[in-house]
Design an enzyme around this catalytic site. Structure first.
Site, PDB file in Angstrom:
ATOM      1  N   SER A  69      -6.051  -3.329   3.193  1.00 36.31           N
ATOM      2  CA  SER A  69      -6.914  -4.053   4.133  1.00 36.31           C
ATOM      3  C   SER A  69      -7.783  -3.105   4.949  1.00 36.31           C
ATOM      4  O   SER A  69      -8.846  -3.477   5.423  1.00 36.31           O
ATOM      5  CB  SER A  69      -6.056  -4.873   5.102  1.00 36.31           C
ATOM      6  N   ARG A  83      -0.509  -6.175  -3.160  1.00 41.55           N
ATOM      7  CA  ARG A  83       0.536  -5.929  -4.161  1.00 41.55           C
ATOM      8  C   ARG A  83       0.047  -6.113  -5.585  1.00 41.55           C
ATOM      9  O   ARG A  83       0.651  -5.602  -6.512  1.00 41.55           O
ATOM     10  CB  ARG A  83       1.747  -6.823  -3.892  1.00 41.55           C
ATOM     11  N   SER A 135       0.819  -1.215   0.000  1.00 41.86           N
ATOM     12  CA  SER A 135       0.000   0.000   0.000  1.00 41.86           C
ATOM     13  C   SER A 135       0.854   1.268   0.000  1.00 41.86           C
ATOM     14  O   SER A 135       0.331   2.369  -0.171  1.00 41.86           O
ATOM     15  CB  SER A 135      -0.942   0.022   1.205  1.00 41.86           C
ATOM     16  N   SER A 191      -4.408   2.038   2.770  1.00 42.54           N
ATOM     17  CA  SER A 191      -4.265   0.709   3.348  1.00 42.54           C
ATOM     18  C   SER A 191      -5.239  -0.211   2.640  1.00 42.54           C
ATOM     19  O   SER A 191      -6.457  -0.022   2.738  1.00 42.54           O
ATOM     20  CB  SER A 191      -4.556   0.725   4.848  1.00 42.54           C
ATOM     21  N   LYS A 240       1.577 -10.798  12.036  1.00 44.37           N
ATOM     22  CA  LYS A 240       0.464  -9.952  12.488  1.00 44.37           C
ATOM     23  C   LYS A 240      -0.284 -10.621  13.645  1.00 44.37           C
ATOM     24  O   LYS A 240      -0.698  -9.959  14.591  1.00 44.37           O
ATOM     25  CB  LYS A 240      -0.501  -9.665  11.330  1.00 44.37           C
ATOM     26  N   HIS A 242      28.206   6.018  -6.494  1.00 46.96           N
ATOM     27  CA  HIS A 242      28.961   6.551  -5.367  1.00 46.96           C
ATOM     28  C   HIS A 242      29.181   5.516  -4.271  1.00 46.96           C
ATOM     29  O   HIS A 242      29.799   5.803  -3.269  1.00 46.96           O
ATOM     30  CB  HIS A 242      28.251   7.792  -4.807  1.00 46.96           C
ATOM     31  N   GLU A 255       7.827 -11.147  -1.631  1.00 40.94           N
ATOM     32  CA  GLU A 255       6.489 -11.688  -1.342  1.00 40.94           C
ATOM     33  C   GLU A 255       6.055 -12.772  -2.334  1.00 40.94           C
ATOM     34  O   GLU A 255       5.477 -13.771  -1.924  1.00 40.94           O
ATOM     35  CB  GLU A 255       5.465 -10.555  -1.317  1.00 40.94           C
ATOM     36  N   THR A 309      -4.238  -1.726   8.645  1.00 45.22           N
ATOM     37  CA  THR A 309      -2.802  -1.666   8.896  1.00 45.22           C
ATOM     38  C   THR A 309      -2.507  -0.824  10.140  1.00 45.22           C
ATOM     39  O   THR A 309      -2.886   0.348  10.220  1.00 45.22           O
ATOM     40  CB  THR A 309      -2.068  -1.057   7.680  1.00 45.22           C
TER      41      THR A 309
END
Lengths: 306, 306
Positions: B77, B123, B37, B75, B301, B213, B197, B80
């Site tokens: 869902s 995603r 998200s 979000s 979670k 660099h 994922e 989050t």
């Protein structure tokens, strides 16, 4: 000068009292810099958000840059191509320009500037480049400086342990994967660049809690997670401490961290920077290569200008 | 639904005409989101800078957030934890809040919102989440949409080649190192998260010209550079094309890129996103693992809330 002395010079660098001369008013800040000269701006961006701060690291500046912008060009050499491009664009927009450099073309520019010593490599001048930001925007005090010096002492007292970690890392041929944390996730990126330049090792940095939404899905199931060594560049606190603990459980690996130092934001940031500096220095020593040498970057610049 | 259909649904998603309802005035934009998200906000930040844009991905919002801030909470869902924390803080500061979600707690909030389908994984909803930003801030047109569809066709026509690249990558057991480029270096980060994922593989992303660099000092001298596979997620132009060519010379490796598509910024960005989606999908297939499954994230979670 031996490279170790460059790292140890941080003790003197943090005493630098330099400040930018602030304009009467400004609505936003843009910091333009690359590589070792970008890190100070990125750390400052982590710490300060009273007005929007953008770090421009490439051939671009934000569209919003105008006379209300405080535009700070940081280039250790004073000759960085991308930074010279940025300052030209900032002039066209009448931004209020400040310069932080040790010499080169930028030192001839008319804008107000802070001159720093050119003695060390850009990446070893992190104290000289970060202190003006901390001093100017009220992030330093006498007490913070005292605690900072105490925190540095603790890390240097830890040197033998850090050396052993570096030797084991090189012996195992593992790839460093470094997790950064609030308040300054940039420190993990700093470690990554130090592994690149000092140890000549490819490394990867990520951020907690963000890694809980992606990397954590990969680590337990990777083709060969055992080829990575996991580090935490900072001290997890609050909800992120729960996340760190659970992330280790789920990944099946221990994440190596710096010693716990509860000395406040700025001292902890410098402690973690120096931990990474020593770790990457001793990784170079263990590989028997010169930590100072960055001939690939020099060669690239030469080819670009030919 | 098979995960491949989620990826292919991008063709429909880009036709989404949703826009945020803009407030009468605002001086800066803060986008709050994590993981899948956060990507839309990060790409938008690459593309739009008429006012300062900050992406807050963690338990924080910038100090400058006030009634002049357009605060967009994203979000998929709607639940989050970090994003719910952010929106609470934004309310305390009287920011002008907008929501982009498919359900959960956020869908019950009173603020003006865009509801997107909850059919796909977060995603895989990148089109639904990115289009509102592009539509609202004038980055889309009929013509851009046509070219975008043409660009997607080219990539899907390339599918067998992408599949072969993925199979070789898995067979070689190499670690993907992806370089991002202006105008949207975030695309390399998107590939990295998709490797995490979808393919359950640790991957690393970096940015050109910044990698000139640091990384470039490491690649030719790494303990074992042959264990990495180098990709470029985008089409290099101008000075960055010189830098890319010289970087390959100095590193001694070819950087694999997507087919050259000169269709303009937005179509090229979507083409590169879909290339990465297919590459990481076929890497999962080659490993005989489920690209849809992210049980480690679900487990994390659960442990966090217990």
């Amino acid at each position: 000068m031996r490279f170790y002395e460059e790292i140890a010079s941080i003790r003197e660098q943090v005493k630098s009292g330099s400040s930018f001369e602030l304009p009467d008013s400004y609505r936003n800040i843009v910091i333009c810099g690359m590589g070792g000269s970008a890190i100070a701006g990125l750390i400052f961006q982590d710490l300060f958000s009273k007005v929007p701060v953008t770090v421009a690291n490439g051939y671009w500046i934000p569209d919003y840059v105008d006379e209300n912008t405080l535009f700070i060009a940081v280039s250790h050499s004073g000759n960085t191509e991308e930074t010279l491009y940025g300052i030209d664009r900032a002039r066209e927009r009448n931004a209020q320009i400040r310069i932080l450099t040790s010499g080169g073309k930028l030192s001839d520019f008319n804008e107000k500037k802070i001159m720093i010593p050119g003695t060390f490599q850009p990446r070893s001048s992190i104290g000289y480049m970060l202190m003006p930001f901390l001093n100017t925007f009220g992030l330093m005090s006498e007490k913070t400086l005292e605690k900072l010096e105490d925190a540095l002492t603790i890390i240097f007292n830890h040197e033998n342990t850090i050396k052993a970690v570096a030797e084991n890392l090189v012996k195992s041929r593992k790839i460093p994967l470094i997790f950064g944390l609030p308040p300054s996730p940039t420190i993990a990126y700093r470690w990554k660049t130090q592994f690149n330049e000092n140890s000549k090792m490819i490394a990867h940095s990520a951020i907690l809690p963000e890694m809980n939404h992606n990397e954590i899905a990969a680590i337990p199931h990777d083709l060969d997670p055992g080829r990575f060594e996991f580090f935490v560049a900072g001290t997890a606190k609050g909800r992120n401490l729960d996340r760190l603990r659970i992330s280790q459980e789920i990944s099946g690996f221990e994440f190596h961290g710096i010693p716990e130092i509860d000395y406040g934001t700025i001292p902890e940031i410098f402690a973690s920077i120096v931990y990474g500096d020593l770790l990457t220095y001793y990784a170079a020593v263990a590989r028997d290569i010169d930590p100072r040498d960055v001939s690939a970057i020099t060669e690239l610049k030469k080819k670009l200008s030919s």
